[in-house]
Design a protein around this motif. Structure first.
Motif, short mmCIF file in Angstrom:
data_model
loop_
_atom_site.label_atom_id
_atom_site.label_comp_id
_atom_site.label_asym_id
_atom_site.label_seq_id
_atom_site.Cartn_x
_atom_site.Cartn_y
_atom_site.Cartn_z
N ASN A 634 0.75 -1.22 0.12
CA ASN A 634 0.02 -0.05 0.08
C ASN A 634 0.90 1.05 0.13
N GLU A 635 0.77 1.93 -1.06
CA GLU A 635 1.69 3.41 -1.14
C GLU A 635 1.48 4.31 -0.09
N ALA A 636 -0.12 4.14 0.65
CA ALA A 636 -0.33 5.17 1.73
C ALA A 636 0.50 4.92 2.85
N PHE A 637 1.22 3.97 2.98
CA PHE A 637 1.97 3.62 4.11
C PHE A 637 3.40 3.78 3.98
N LYS A 638 3.99 4.67 3.19
CA LYS A 638 5.51 4.72 3.00
C LYS A 638 6.31 5.22 3.96
N PRO A 639 7.43 4.54 4.37
CA PRO A 639 8.11 5.53 5.42
C PRO A 639 8.43 6.88 5.20
N LEU A 640 8.48 7.67 6.22
CA LEU A 640 8.61 8.99 6.05
C LEU A 640 10.25 9.49 6.26
N GLN A 641 10.58 10.21 5.54
CA GLN A 641 12.24 10.62 5.81
C GLN A 641 12.01 11.96 6.45
N LYS A 642 12.57 12.15 7.76
CA LYS A 642 12.43 13.48 8.21
C LYS A 642 13.92 13.97 8.51
N SER A 643 13.90 15.31 8.32
CA SER A 643 15.44 16.06 8.42
C SER A 643 15.15 16.74 9.53
N ASN A 644 16.24 17.07 10.20
CA ASN A 644 16.36 17.98 11.39
C ASN A 644 17.39 18.84 11.29
N LYS A 645 17.39 20.06 11.24
CA LYS A 645 18.24 21.08 11.02
C LYS A 645 18.34 21.85 12.54
N SER A 646 19.92 21.71 12.85
CA SER A 646 20.11 22.17 14.57
C SER A 646 21.28 23.27 14.17
N THR A 647 21.26 24.09 15.05
CA THR A 647 22.57 25.10 15.03
C THR A 647 23.66 24.43 16.23
N VAL A 648 24.78 24.14 15.96
CA VAL A 648 25.59 23.77 16.95
C VAL A 648 26.83 24.52 17.12
N PRO A 649 27.17 25.02 18.33
CA PRO A 649 28.24 25.84 18.52
C PRO A 649 29.62 25.00 18.50
N LEU A 650 30.62 25.44 18.09
CA LEU A 650 31.78 24.82 18.01
C LEU A 650 32.48 24.31 19.27
N ILE A 651 32.02 25.17 20.43
CA ILE A 651 32.48 24.78 21.65
C ILE A 651 32.10 23.31 22.06
#
Length: 677
Positions: A634-651
């Motif tokens: 069933n094409e209605a139940f495809k896995p979802l690809q999620k992206s999470n963009k976060s800001t990371v300090p160098l410290i």
């Protein structure tokens, strides 16, 4: 990263290089070509330190793949075993766990349900009730923000709860019923319903109504009869046909003796019937010789009056009559209890007469109460008179000892409105409910009881109790909890019996072995609830002398003994305390009845309807391989690809600290090796 930060980094690199050259080229006279390695190492160290001071921030992108959830809810009620479907369900679950395509496509969550939904551990098919509606309501709370197709493995026969057709609409997920059981319609007659009051009065006749239902195409007649022991007390010939598929049988039976009386209603079965269990229905009535009459007196109209009357009369042993203050004069002997609602000066004659006859009363105050009048009338309490009102919520006194009371989740109930101020009592009282103002719990009574001599009295400082009853229905989808709570107050106030240290709460008879629970309250010598005592129950079956010992478990402020595993029969029991050997006896009867055995077919039509209405599809248990294939493709139940963009300090980058440590260490060892240190 901004251009300004990038400029700082470039300048930091240049500064680090210049400082390293200054230290190893300009300051060191004996510099050689090998000092270039030291310059590089020192440059790395200084540049890394400068980066930490600048602390630039980087955007980090994390990509995850989330599989949709496949919810599997399995009917764990005894009807599945009755329909011989238990082995098929177990085979289905094994096949589901071994199916690679399904497990690669979905995260599978397994549940079982009977009366309640719970995580699937083992299946015993022993639940005595089926509430599919409750299962859908619970799943809706868990999966309301997800894509979660649901496999509902059941015969579709619900024994209590709201119609699951409507709960399925609110669920908002695609439903795939796996239908268990035979859908072939066989010739069958059954007692669909039997209506009778729980309590009847001595020397009266009580009405009984039976509804007989037929499924089939032929014409035939059979006998409906009611027996008590070996005696037939009622009999009637009933006829059915293809067009006449039901009949309502109404009749009256005499109540000649006080006590619990058991009866058996039977539709004589047809020879070709497969399910003969649903032809028989046991029922019982308790014959009593007295009814509790309650007078509800008020000079004003208020929704509380209707709520009180409805709540009290839920128990057929009680009757409520509404009066205006002067209408009850001269009639007090006809009532065991008087409820006085928001009294004012018009109650003066009634209060005087109640005092003369020493009548128990329940006073309910509110915003229309005349406290000048009430303070003058009462010798036991008074309250300061102000023009201000306050909203009071309730919290339960778990040490209340007059009778067994359970928490109705009072913190969730709306506040009652009453006059502002703390009441003062001149007699010992027991507070049942304390006042809560906002989030502050006080020690001021909201509902209290007290005894003066042989007279009992209670006072409630607040109006709008009708909202409590309505909110309790919203919380539990039933008025029972509130009505039982209020009924215990009425039972206590309408009696003058001496309080016991060991109090029991149980029914005289139970319709089948469902919710057979005996509750107990034990108090110490100061009549304070004792949570440290050990209570035990010994029970004996009057028919086969089965003796069984059951321990009591402490549940909040009530001791409870669960007897749901007892077979039908008559029982006598003794509850005994361990430390002081105080005991109390009782008896009850469990009627022969299993609601789960009343069905012989799956309710396929309703399951197919909820599948269609949710854009799902129904399957029969034997065709689960087809269902697996359809779900995995069933094409209605495809896995979802999620992206999470976060800001990371160098410290936060630990590797930079490791680089500084490494470069400094190498530089130190090389200098040591060359004798520069």
């Amino acid at each position: 990263m901004s251009y300004q930060t990038l400029l700082y980094i470039i300048l930091a690199g240049i500064a680090a290089l210049l400082l390293a050259l200054f230290q190893y080229k300009y300051k060191t006279k004996s510099a050689s070509n090998k000092t270039a390695l030291f310059v590089i190492l020192r440059t790395i160290t200084l540049f890394s330190v400068f980066l930490l001071l600048i602390n630039p921030e980087f955007e980090q992108l994390t990509i995850t793949t989330e599989k949709p959830t496949l919810v599997v809810a399995v009917d764990n009620s005894s009807s599945i075993k009755h329909l011989n479907q238990d082995d098929k369900v177990n085979q289905f679950l094994i096949a589901l766990k071994e199916n690679t395509a399904i497990n690669d496509r979905f995260t599978v969550d397994l549940y079982s349900f009977g009366s309640l939904l719970q995580s699937l551990d083992t299946l015993g098919f022993s639940e005595n009730q089926t509430n599919i509606s409750s299962a859908f309501s619970s799943l809706h709370q868990i999966y309301k923000n997800t894509v979660s197709p649901t496999l509902l493995i059941t015969d579709g026969n619900q024994t209590f709860g709201n119609d699951y057709e409507f709960s399925a609409k609110k669920y908002n997920q695609k439903i795939y019923p796996i239908i268990l059981g035979d859908t072939t319609l066989y010739v069958d007659i059954k007692l669909q319903q039997l209506n009778v009051n729980k309590y009847v009065f001595l020397k009266n006749k009580f009405p009984v109504e039976a509804i007989a239902v037929y499924s089939g195409n032929s014409n035939f007649s059979t006998t409906f009869q009611v027996t008590q022991g070996n005696a037939v007390v009622f009999s009637k010939i009933v006829s059915f046909s293809k067009t006449k598929t039901s009949e309502v049988i109404s009749f009256n039976l005499p109540a000649n003796k006080v006590g619990v009386h058991a009866y058996k209603a039977t539709l004589v079965p047809i020879n070709t019937e497969k399910n003969k269990v649903n032809n028989v229905r046991d029922f019982a009535v308790e014959v009593i010789d007295q009814k509790t009459n309650v007078a509800l007196v008020s000079a004003l109209l208020h929704p509380d009056l209707g709520a009180l009357k409805k709540s009290i009369e839920t128990n057929e042993q009680r009757s409520v009559t509404l009066f205006k203050p002067n209408e009850l004069l001269g009639k007090l002997d006809d009532f065991q209890l008087v409820i006085v609602y928001q009294p004012d000066n018009s109650f003066s004659q009634l209060f005087a007469e109640m005092k003369d006859v020493n009548k128990n009363k329940f006073v309910i105050t509110g915003t229309k109460t005349d406290w000048t009048f009430l303070n003058a009338q009462s010798e036991n309490y008074r309250q300061d008179i102000t023009s201000q009102t306050e909203d009071y919520q309730a919290h339960l006194n778990t040490s209340y000892s007059a009778f067994i009371v359970e928490d109705l989740n009072f913190v969730s109930l709306p506040p009652l409105v009453s006059s502002f101020g703390a009441p003062e009592f001149s007699v010992p009282l027991e507070t049942l409910l304390y006042k809560t103002v906002g989030n502050f719990k006080t020690d001021e009574p909201l509902l209290a009881t007290f005894e003066v001599g042989s007279k009992r009295e209670s006072i409630l400082f607040g109006e709008n109790i009708w909202r409590w009853r309505a909110q309790n229905y919203r919380n539990t989808e039933s008025f029972n909890e509130f009505d039982n709570f209020f009924g215990k107050i009425i039972q206590y106030l309408s009696s003058n019996k001496r309080k016991n240290r060991l109090e029991l709460d149980y029914d005289s008879f139970y319709q089948g072995a469902t919710n057979v629970v005996i509750k107990a309250h034990y108090f110490n010598k100061n009549y304070e609830f004792d949570k440290t005592e050990t209570l035990s129950l010994s029970i004996e079956n009057k028919d086969n002398t089965l003796v069984k010992a059951v321990p009591f478990l402490l549940n909040n402020n009530v001791y409870e003994a669960d007897l749901n595993d007892l077979p039908a029969g008559e029982y006598s029991f003794t509850v005994r305390t361990k430390s002081e050997n105080i005991s109390k006896e009782g008896q009850f009867k469990i009627l022969e009845y299993s609601v789960e055995q009343q069905f012989y077919n799956a309710n396929a039509s309703k399951l197919e309807y909820i599948a269609k209405n949710s854009n799902g599809q129904s399957y029969y248990i034997d065709n689960y391989s087809e269902m697996f294939n359809n779900l995995s493709e069933n094409e209605a139940f495809k896995p979802l690809q999620k992206s999470n963009k976060s800001t990371v300090p160098l410290i936060d980058w630990k590797y930079l600290l490791a680089l500084i440590t490494l470069s400094l260490s190498i530089e130190w060892f090389l200098r040591k090796y060359k004798g520069l240190i």
